[in-house]
Design a protein around this motif. Sequence first.
Motif, short mmCIF file in Angstrom:
data_model
loop_
_atom_site.label_atom_id
_atom_site.label_comp_id
_atom_site.label_asym_id
_atom_site.label_seq_id
_atom_site.Cartn_x
_atom_site.Cartn_y
_atom_site.Cartn_z
N UNK A 43 0.84 -1.20 0.00
CA UNK A 43 0.00 0.00 0.00
C UNK A 43 0.87 1.25 0.00
N UNK A 44 1.94 1.20 0.82
CA UNK A 44 2.84 2.34 0.89
C UNK A 44 3.52 2.56 -0.46
N UNK A 45 3.95 1.44 -1.09
CA UNK A 45 4.61 1.55 -2.40
C UNK A 45 3.64 2.10 -3.43
N UNK A 46 2.40 1.63 -3.37
CA UNK A 46 1.42 2.14 -4.33
C UNK A 46 1.21 3.63 -4.16
N UNK A 47 1.20 4.08 -2.90
CA UNK A 47 1.06 5.50 -2.65
C UNK A 47 2.25 6.27 -3.22
N UNK A 48 3.47 5.67 -3.04
CA UNK A 48 4.65 6.32 -3.58
C UNK A 48 4.58 6.37 -5.10
N UNK A 49 4.16 5.26 -5.72
CA UNK A 49 4.04 5.22 -7.18
C UNK A 49 3.04 6.26 -7.64
N UNK A 50 1.93 6.36 -6.88
CA UNK A 50 0.91 7.33 -7.24
C UNK A 50 1.49 8.75 -7.16
N UNK A 51 2.26 8.99 -6.07
CA UNK A 51 2.87 10.32 -5.97
C UNK A 51 3.87 10.56 -7.09
N UNK A 52 4.64 9.52 -7.42
CA UNK A 52 5.62 9.65 -8.51
C UNK A 52 4.91 9.92 -9.82
N UNK A 53 3.82 9.18 -10.05
CA UNK A 53 3.06 9.42 -11.28
C UNK A 53 2.57 10.86 -11.34
N UNK A 54 2.11 11.34 -10.20
CA UNK A 54 1.63 12.71 -10.16
C UNK A 54 2.76 13.68 -10.46
N UNK A 55 3.96 13.40 -9.89
CA UNK A 55 5.10 14.26 -10.14
C UNK A 55 5.49 14.21 -11.62
N UNK A 56 5.50 13.01 -12.19
CA UNK A 56 5.85 12.86 -13.60
C UNK A 56 4.85 13.65 -14.45
N UNK A 81 5.80 16.70 -16.85
CA UNK A 81 5.49 16.72 -18.28
C UNK A 81 4.73 18.00 -18.65
N UNK A 82 3.83 18.37 -17.74
CA UNK A 82 3.09 19.60 -18.02
C UNK A 82 4.04 20.80 -18.05
N UNK A 83 4.99 20.82 -17.10
CA UNK A 83 5.96 21.92 -17.11
C UNK A 83 6.82 21.90 -18.37
N UNK A 84 7.21 20.70 -18.76
CA UNK A 84 8.02 20.58 -19.96
C UNK A 84 7.26 21.10 -21.18
N UNK A 85 6.01 20.74 -21.24
CA UNK A 85 5.20 21.22 -22.35
C UNK A 85 5.11 22.75 -22.33
N UNK A 86 4.97 23.29 -21.12
CA UNK A 86 4.90 24.75 -21.01
C UNK A 86 6.20 25.39 -21.50
N UNK A 87 7.33 24.79 -21.08
CA UNK A 87 8.63 25.31 -21.51
C UNK A 87 8.77 25.23 -23.03
#
Length: 569
Positions: free
Chosen positions: A363-376, A380-386
Motif C-alpha cells: 500500500x505504501x509503495x502504491x502511494x509512492x508510485x501514485x505520488x511519482x506518477x503525479x510528479x511525472x 510533463x506539463x511543465x516541460x510542455x509549457x517550456x
Amino acid sequence: MVICCAAVNCSNRQGKGEKRAVSFHRFPLKDSKRLIQWLKAVQRDNWTPTKYSFLCSEHFTKDSFSKRLEDQHRLLKPTAVPSIFHLSEKKRGAGGHGHARRKTTAAMRGHTSAETGKGTIGSSLSSSDNLMAKPESRKLKRASPQDDAAPKVTPGAVSQEQGQSLEKTPGDDPAAPLARGQEEAQASATEADHQKASSSTDAEGADKSGISMDDFTPPGSGACKFIGSLHSYSFSSKHTRERPSVPREPMDRKRLKREMEPRCSGNSVAQSPPSSSLTATPQKASQSPSAPPTDVTPKPAAEAVQSEHSDASPMSINEVILSASGACKLIDSLHSYCFSARQNKSQVCCLREQVEKKNGELKSLRQKVSRSDSQVRKLREKLDELRRASLPYLPYLSGLLPPSHEPPKLNPVVEPLSWMLGTWLSDPPGVGTFPTLQPFQYLEEVHISHVGQPMLNFSFNSFHPETHKPMHRECGFIRLKPDTNKVAFVSAQNTGIVEVEEGEVNGQELCVSSHSVSRISFAKEPHVEQITRKFRLNSEGKLEQTVSMATTTQPMTQHLHITYKKVTP
Ligand code: HEM
C-alpha cells in the motif's frame, strides 16, 4: 478382605496357618521392569495383577528379604523377584490349591466377565482379582477410600511405611471355605460402609463411574478436550475389566482417573513441546480422602502388613495397563494432531501477520508510485509549457506544415539558383577592407532556402571573429524572372540600408549590382551609394561572395571577400 497368594498352586492366604510364618507382598505395579519379572515368574496366562494381588513369601528366596523388623515383619528387598513356584502341580493339598480353586470360587460367585458384560482383561479373573467379589458385594457400588483396602484391618498392625505385605499362618487350611465365607461377610459389611461413604462422591458431580469428563480433559483446544474424552472411554473400558474383581470400583475409578490421566497423557506429552498447554504433570497419588490406603492390614491376630519398598506408593494396575495400552497410545497420538493443528494455526497467524505487513508495504509503495506518477505528470506539463514558451509557434507550424515534414519542392523558377541553397559557414573567416578602414576579419553564417515559392530566402549574419559578437546582418529574397536568368536581389541591412540589386545567373555564378539604395534618415556616414555582389560556387564546392561598394567619400572598392563551406546536405 482376604489376602491370598496369587501364585499357581499356592493356597496360602491371610489368616491361614501359623502367625507371621508367611508374609504377603504386593506386586510392584509401579516398577514395570520388576513387575514383568514377577509376572514371568508367576506364569499365569491372561491374568493381570491388581493392587489387591499378592505373592506370599514362600515364593521368594531367603535373601530376598533384607531384614526383619522388631515386630517380625518381613521386608522384601526392592530388587526381589519371586523364583519359587510349583507350576507343574495340578493341586496341592486337600480342598484344592491356589488359582484353580479360587477360579472355581469366583465362578460360583457369578463374577465372570461375561456376566458383567463389560469386557475382560483376560479369559479368567484370578482369585486375587476377585477377593471381594460376590453377588452381595457387587450391589454395593461405592466405597470410601478409608474402607477401600482395610475392611478388617487394625491400624496398629499396619506399617504405614512398608505396609504392603501381610503375614499369616501358613499351611493348608481345611477350614478355608468357612474362612472365606467369613471374609466375604466381612467384605459385604465393608461394602455397605463403602456405599455410605461414596454418596459424597456422587454429590460432587462425578458420573456413575465416579469420573468426571473434565478429569480427562487436558486444558487446551476443543480438539484436545475431545481427544481427552476418548481417554475417559478408554479408562471406562479398562475399568470395566476391573469391576468384577474390585467391588469398590467408583472410588478406584476416581483414583484411577487421577493417576492415569497424567501418565497416559504424558506418553504423548513427552514428545510434545514442553510449553504446550497439554503437558500433563503426573500427579502422584496422595493420601487424600479419596485415595485408597497404601497398605492392607490383616486381622491383628494373624496378619501383619509389610510394605514393599518399590511399591510404597500404591499404583493402580490400570495405570500400568493403560500406560502400555495401544488404545491409550492411539488416543494420545491424536494429540499430535492437536499440536500439529496448533502449530499450523501458529504458522497461519505468523503468515497472516507477514501478509498484512506486506500488504502495508504494498500500500505504501502504491502511494509512492501514485505520488511519482503525479510528479511525472506535473513535470510533463511543465516541460510542455517550456516548449511552448521557447517555440510558441511550433504547434502552429506543426499544424501548417505537411504531415511528412518533408521540405517543400523547389519551385522550378528558382532552379537556376538551386546551387545556392543550404546553410553555409565562413571558411576561412571573411576579410573586410576599405580604403578608410583597417583590414578586419569576420565570421559569417548564411542560410539560403525556399518554401516552394519562386524565390529564395536568404540571411547573412556576421560575427566578430574573436568575441563572436554579432556585427553586420542582412536578409531578403532572391527572385528570378520566369524563363530568364534575370535575378533580383532584395536586401535589408541592420545598418538602416535597404537596397535592390539585379543581375544574372549564369551557371553557378550570380552577379548583381544595386538598382536602388535607400537608408534611414539618421544613417551613419559616409553613406554607401553603390553596391555590387558576386556569388559563385567554386570548384571545391564552396560558395564565395565578394562585395564592393562606393560611398560618398570613396569610389567603388572591394569591401568584403569570404568563402563558405556548406554545412547542410
Ligand atoms: C553590402 C554590405 C555592406 C555595406 C553596404 C557596408 C557599408 C559600409 C560603409 C559605408 C562603411 C563606412 C566606411 C567609412 O567609414 O568610410 C562601412 C564600414 C565598416 N563596415 Fe561595412 N558594409 C557592408 C558589409 C559589411 C560587413 C558584412 C561587415 C562585416 C563585419 C562590415 C564591416 C564594416 C566595418 C568594421 C566598418 C568600419 C567601422 C564602421 O564604420 O563601423 N561591413 N561599411
